[in-house]
Design a protein around this motif. Structure first.
Motif, PDB file in Angstrom:
ATOM      1  N   LYS A   1      -1.172  -3.158   6.079  1.00 28.72           N
ATOM      2  CA  LYS A   1      -1.634  -4.517   6.372  1.00 28.72           C
ATOM      3  C   LYS A   1      -0.752  -5.177   7.427  1.00 28.72           C
ATOM      4  O   LYS A   1      -1.244  -5.732   8.416  1.00 28.72           O
ATOM      5  CB  LYS A   1      -1.636  -5.370   5.091  1.00 28.72           C
ATOM      6  CG  LYS A   1      -2.438  -4.750   3.948  1.00 28.72           C
ATOM      7  CD  LYS A   1      -2.442  -5.615   2.702  1.00 28.72           C
ATOM      8  CE  LYS A   1      -1.077  -5.880   2.108  1.00 28.72           C
ATOM      9  NZ  LYS A   1      -0.416  -4.714   1.513  1.00 28.72           N
ATOM     10  N   SER A   2       0.562  -5.122   7.208  1.00 27.14           N
ATOM     11  CA  SER A   2       1.462  -5.770   8.168  1.00 27.14           C
ATOM     12  C   SER A   2       1.386  -5.102   9.537  1.00 27.14           C
ATOM     13  O   SER A   2       1.336  -5.779  10.564  1.00 27.14           O
ATOM     14  CB  SER A   2       2.909  -5.717   7.667  1.00 27.14           C
ATOM     15  OG  SER A   2       3.032  -6.427   6.465  1.00 27.14           O
ATOM     16  N   VAL A   3       1.364  -3.784   9.549  1.00 23.47           N
ATOM     17  CA  VAL A   3       1.314  -3.075  10.830  1.00 23.47           C
ATOM     18  C   VAL A   3       0.030  -3.430  11.573  1.00 23.47           C
ATOM     19  O   VAL A   3       0.044  -3.648  12.789  1.00 23.47           O
ATOM     20  CB  VAL A   3       1.459  -1.547  10.613  1.00 23.47           C
ATOM     21  CG1 VAL A   3       1.219  -0.794  11.900  1.00 23.47           C
ATOM     22  CG2 VAL A   3       2.840  -1.214  10.055  1.00 23.47           C
TER      23      VAL A   3
ATOM     24  N   GLY B   1       2.496  -0.970   1.593  1.00 28.11           N
ATOM     25  CA  GLY B   1       2.601   0.258   2.378  1.00 28.11           C
ATOM     26  C   GLY B   1       1.273   0.785   2.876  1.00 28.11           C
ATOM     27  O   GLY B   1       1.203   1.870   3.437  1.00 28.11           O
TER      28      GLY B   1
HETATM   29  N1  LIG Z   1       8.825   0.690  12.244  1.00 30.11           N
HETATM   30  C1  LIG Z   1       8.200   1.622  11.483  1.00 30.11           C
HETATM   31  N2  LIG Z   1       8.451   2.935  11.693  1.00 30.11           N
HETATM   32  C2  LIG Z   1       7.843   3.878  10.957  1.00 30.11           C
HETATM   33  N3  LIG Z   1       6.965   3.625   9.986  1.00 30.11           N
HETATM   34  C3  LIG Z   1       6.672   2.334   9.723  1.00 30.11           C
HETATM   35  C4  LIG Z   1       7.278   1.268  10.448  1.00 30.11           C
HETATM   36  N4  LIG Z   1       6.801   0.088   9.975  1.00 30.11           N
HETATM   37  C5  LIG Z   1       5.943   0.419   8.988  1.00 30.11           C
HETATM   38  N5  LIG Z   1       5.864   1.762   8.843  1.00 30.11           N
HETATM   39  C6  LIG Z   1       5.011   2.485   7.881  1.00 30.11           C
HETATM   40  O1  LIG Z   1       3.690   2.066   8.046  1.00 30.11           O
HETATM   41  C7  LIG Z   1       3.015   2.013   6.799  1.00 30.11           C
HETATM   42  C8  LIG Z   1       2.347   0.666   6.605  1.00 30.11           C
HETATM   43  O2  LIG Z   1       3.340  -0.339   6.442  1.00 30.11           O
HETATM   44  P1  LIG Z   1       2.968  -1.880   6.279  1.00 30.11           P
HETATM   45  O3  LIG Z   1       1.939  -2.252   7.283  1.00 30.11           O
HETATM   46  O4  LIG Z   1       4.242  -2.631   6.353  1.00 30.11           O
HETATM   47  O5  LIG Z   1       2.384  -1.964   4.823  1.00 30.11           O
HETATM   48  P2  LIG Z   1       1.899  -3.262   4.053  1.00 30.11           P
HETATM   49  O6  LIG Z   1       0.452  -3.027   3.773  1.00 30.11           O
HETATM   50  O7  LIG Z   1       2.698  -3.313   2.806  1.00 30.11           O
HETATM   51  O8  LIG Z   1       2.118  -4.453   4.915  1.00 30.11           O
HETATM   52  C9  LIG Z   1       4.065   2.328   5.739  1.00 30.11           C
HETATM   53  O9  LIG Z   1       3.894   3.674   5.358  1.00 30.11           O
HETATM   54  C10 LIG Z   1       5.356   2.146   6.451  1.00 30.11           C
HETATM   55  O10 LIG Z   1       6.316   3.032   5.953  1.00 30.11           O
END
Ligand SMILES: Nc1ncnc2c1ncn2[C@@H]1O[C@H](COP(=O)(O)OP(=O)(O)O)[C@@H](O)[C@H]1O
Ligand SMILES: [Mg+2]
Lengths: 305, 326
Positions: free
Chosen positions: B44-46, B41
């Motif tokens: 990283k993925s975003v 959260g």
């Molecule tokens: N489509 C979306 N709409 C709203 N919030 C999102 C969406 N995708 C991810 N988030 C939020 O963005 C933040 C970062 O998520 P993410 O990049 O998936 O984390 P991680 O580091 O686990 O990969 C999280 O708080 C998540 O809830």
């Protein structure tokens, strides 16, 4: 897969039998058939003779089994009204109804699927809302009314198309459009909903990550997965179109199966009513199975289940 | 020479106001592995989806620099971006179960990754797919090509996704926790494959992982993310030798002891959770969980240099832990 299809087929046959029994009982309850066959000038003696000749004096169960036994051998009896074999009457009218129903479905799909895709691709925008509004208006418009408007404007005022009969193929255009119109809103909404789900899915992101072009992503990867509910509902719609085009056949004076059904019901032509019900039940079974098989082609998970 | 990927001040916000990425900067050089670590959260993925321009609808991204070699990815049209994606720039997603299209065979999905970008026949593309399936350790690749995703386990699907990303010999591979569903032997095989591609083809790898063991084995550089920011960035040796941000120290304190640990255990047994960051957030994102938080942390978290090429985002001086120990 085979088991799945067999189960569906069995269910369909049960539905079919139920419909036949119910319709049989209903026609018998709607009045004394012998009286209506005999006509207004018949004596009580005539009526009694007719009752005996047609076997109407026997118990209902016996009458039904008798009818079913004949039907199973392909003998659907004779029309009281036309004094001709029922099977022939239906066969004569089938081409008109089939042409009308299939062209209606084709038009409906050709309009509804692209509109649904467009709507989904532009979800929440003016385009999406505009298309939704058109669908709503289409749904609110009764088909006989649309039929009459088309007849008046396109047929009488502009004189572009014939207003009744199917002496040429052009006669099919207006009734097919009217028929399609009633199916478009539901098919469009299903396409839209399925495409919105599909477009938001992870495998579409994968397709984009491969660099695929939009057309390929939408038409190959998303539509294939969105199509299944559309196929199922399109089959049901085609069933309605084949059996339920009574209003449209009446408005455009087309002598198809729908018109025959209407005529036979209003004149208590019992063997024809029963045969039309049987015909529609078979159409229903056939279409349901066809939809299941198409879905199995679309979704490999159904094939191996 | 330019880095393969250069990112400066990347920001991503979602329609609901979540600031998922807040000023991420990083570089990946040719042949290098840059690891992105941080608990679930933290963005990283975003961040990686933002680089690929594959964010979900309703997300907005901005960046001062977002460059692939000399190409400005921020200015690139979707059509030109699509021409890069899957060819020179490839990505492996975190969700192996749902990332393959259920309606098409593995072979068909892998082949189109190649035929989209190269003038090759479908048969040639299928040969290439079979070869790569073999290289990610899938036995009987020919049979797998004819199968559908639902016939494959999660681990197999993940390996298919890895092989698919390699179809066009990318120059940059973004791999988002690519080995989570795999057992240790297969994981080792995948990591060896990636390393050999780095040696042979100079593949630049942005590797997102929970597993500090993988970081130690693969990374030349590491960026530690927390609540949408890179809170510490250093060479792998420097990071392990001298972790400076309190969050990094917390992560390293949770390194599992080899043999006595579960590989899939999430990072950070640090108490608390990652906060949701709204548009008006100020100061250090970690302060609520930090043992060293001070009033100033509610206002700013300054960028400091611990050493050349070793930056962190905290009020504490570089030698704070040594001073504390003394
Ligand atoms: N489509 C979306 N709409 C709203 N919030 C999102 C969406 N995708 C991810 N988030 C939020 O963005 C933040 C970062 O998520 P993410 O990049 O998936 O984390 P991680 O580091 O686990 O990969 C999280 O708080 C998540 O809830
Ligand atoms: Mg993630």
């Amino acid at each position: 897969m085979l088991q799945f299809l067999l189960r569906r087929a069995l269910l369909a046959v049960l539905v079919c039998l139920t419909v036949l029994v119910v319709s049989f009982v209903l026609t018998r309850l709607s009045g004394d058939l012998a009286i209506s066959i005999a006509g207004p000038n018949a004596t009580a003696e005539d009526i009694a003779t007719i009752r005996q000749n047609y076997g109407l004096d026997r118990p209902l169960v016996v009458q039904f089994l008798d009818w079913a036994a004949h039907a199973a051998r392909g003998d659907l009896g004779s029309s009281y009204l036309y004094h001709a074999p029922v099977a022939g009457l239906i066969a004569d009218r089938l081409p008109i109804t089939l042409t009308l129903g299939l062209s209606g479905l084709a038009i409906a799909l050709l309009v509804a699927i692209p509109l649904g895709i467009l709507s989904a691709m532009h979800e929440g925008t003016v385009i999406d809302r505009g298309i939704g509004l058109v669908a709503l208006i289409g749904q609110a418009m009764p088909s006989f009314w649309l039929g009459l408007v088309l007849i008046i404007v396109v047929g009488l005022k502009l004189q572009w198309l014939p207003i009744s009969g199917v002496d040429t193929w052009e006669g099919y255009i207006m009734p097919a459009i009217v028929l399609a119109f009633s199916a478009i809103p539901a098919l469009m909404r299903l396409t839209r909903a399925g495409m919105i789900d599909a477009l938001a899915s992870d495998y579409i992101r994968t397709a984009r990550a491969k660099g695929l072009r939009t057309a390929r992503i939408v038409l190959k990867h998303a539509l294939r997965n969105a199509a299944m509910p559309v196929v199922s509902v399109a089959a049901v719609q085609l069933g309605f179109m084949l059996g339920g085009s009574i209003v449209i056949e009446a408005v455009f004076a087309l002598h198809g199966v729908g018109y025959l059904a209407w005529e036979s019901i209003s004149k208590n032509d019992f063997p024809v009513v029963q045969a039309v019900v049987l015909f529609l039940a078979i159409v229903y079974i056939g279409l349901t199975l066809a939809a299941d098989m198409m879905n199995a082609v679309l979704d490999p998970r159904l094939r191996s289940a | 020479m330019n880095a393969v990927l250069e990112v400066a001040n990347l920001r991503v916000a979602f329609a609901n106001g979540t600031q998922a990425v807040r000023g991420v900067s990083l570089k990946v050089e040719r042949g290098e592995t840059h690891c992105l670590v941080g608990e679930s959260g933290c963005g990283k993925s975003v961040s990686s989806l933002a680089v690929m321009n594959l964010l979900a609808r309703g997300a907005t991204r901005s960046a001062d620099v977002l460059r692939f070699h000399d190409t400005d990815l921020m200015k690139l049209s979707e059509r030109h971006m699509a021409a890069l994606r899957g060819d020179k720039l490839a990505m492996i997603f975190q969700e192996p179960m749902t990332s393959l299209n259920p309606a098409y065979t593995i072979g068909s999905q892998m082949a189109e990754a190649l035929t989209r970008h190269r003038r090759v026949s479908r048969a040639k593309a299928l040969d290439r797919a079979a070869e790569l399936l073999g290289r990610v350790g899938i036995t009987a690749p020919g049979m797998r090509l004819a199968q559908y995703p639902h016939q494959l386990s999660g681990g197999l699907r993940q390996r298919v996704m890895i092989a698919m990303a390699l179809m066009c010999d990318p120059e940059l591979l973004i791999a988002d926790e690519p080995t989570t569903a795999l057992d240790v032997t297969v994981q080792a095989q995948i990591l060896r494959l990636l390393q050999s591609l780095q040696r042979e083809l100079g593949l630049a790898l942005l590797l997102i992982t929970h597993d500090l063991g993988i970081v130690a084995r693969m990374a030349q550089r590491v960026s530690v993310m927390y609540a949408g920011e890179v809170v510490e960035s250093a060479s792998a040796e420097a990071l392990f030798a001298q972790p400076t941000h309190p969050y990094t120290r917390g992560l390293l304190a949770c390194i599992p002891i080899p043999g006595a640990s579960r590989r899939d255990e999430p990072l950070g047994s640090i108490p608390g959770v990652v906060p949701r960051i709204g548009p008006d957030f100020q100061g250090c994102g970690f302060r609520d969980r930090c043992a060293h938080a001070a009033p100033i942390c509610a206002q700013v978290a300054p960028l400091q240099h611990a050493a050349p090429g070793h930056d962190y985002l905290c009020r504490l001086p570089p030698d704070w832990s040594a001073a504390e120990a003394a």
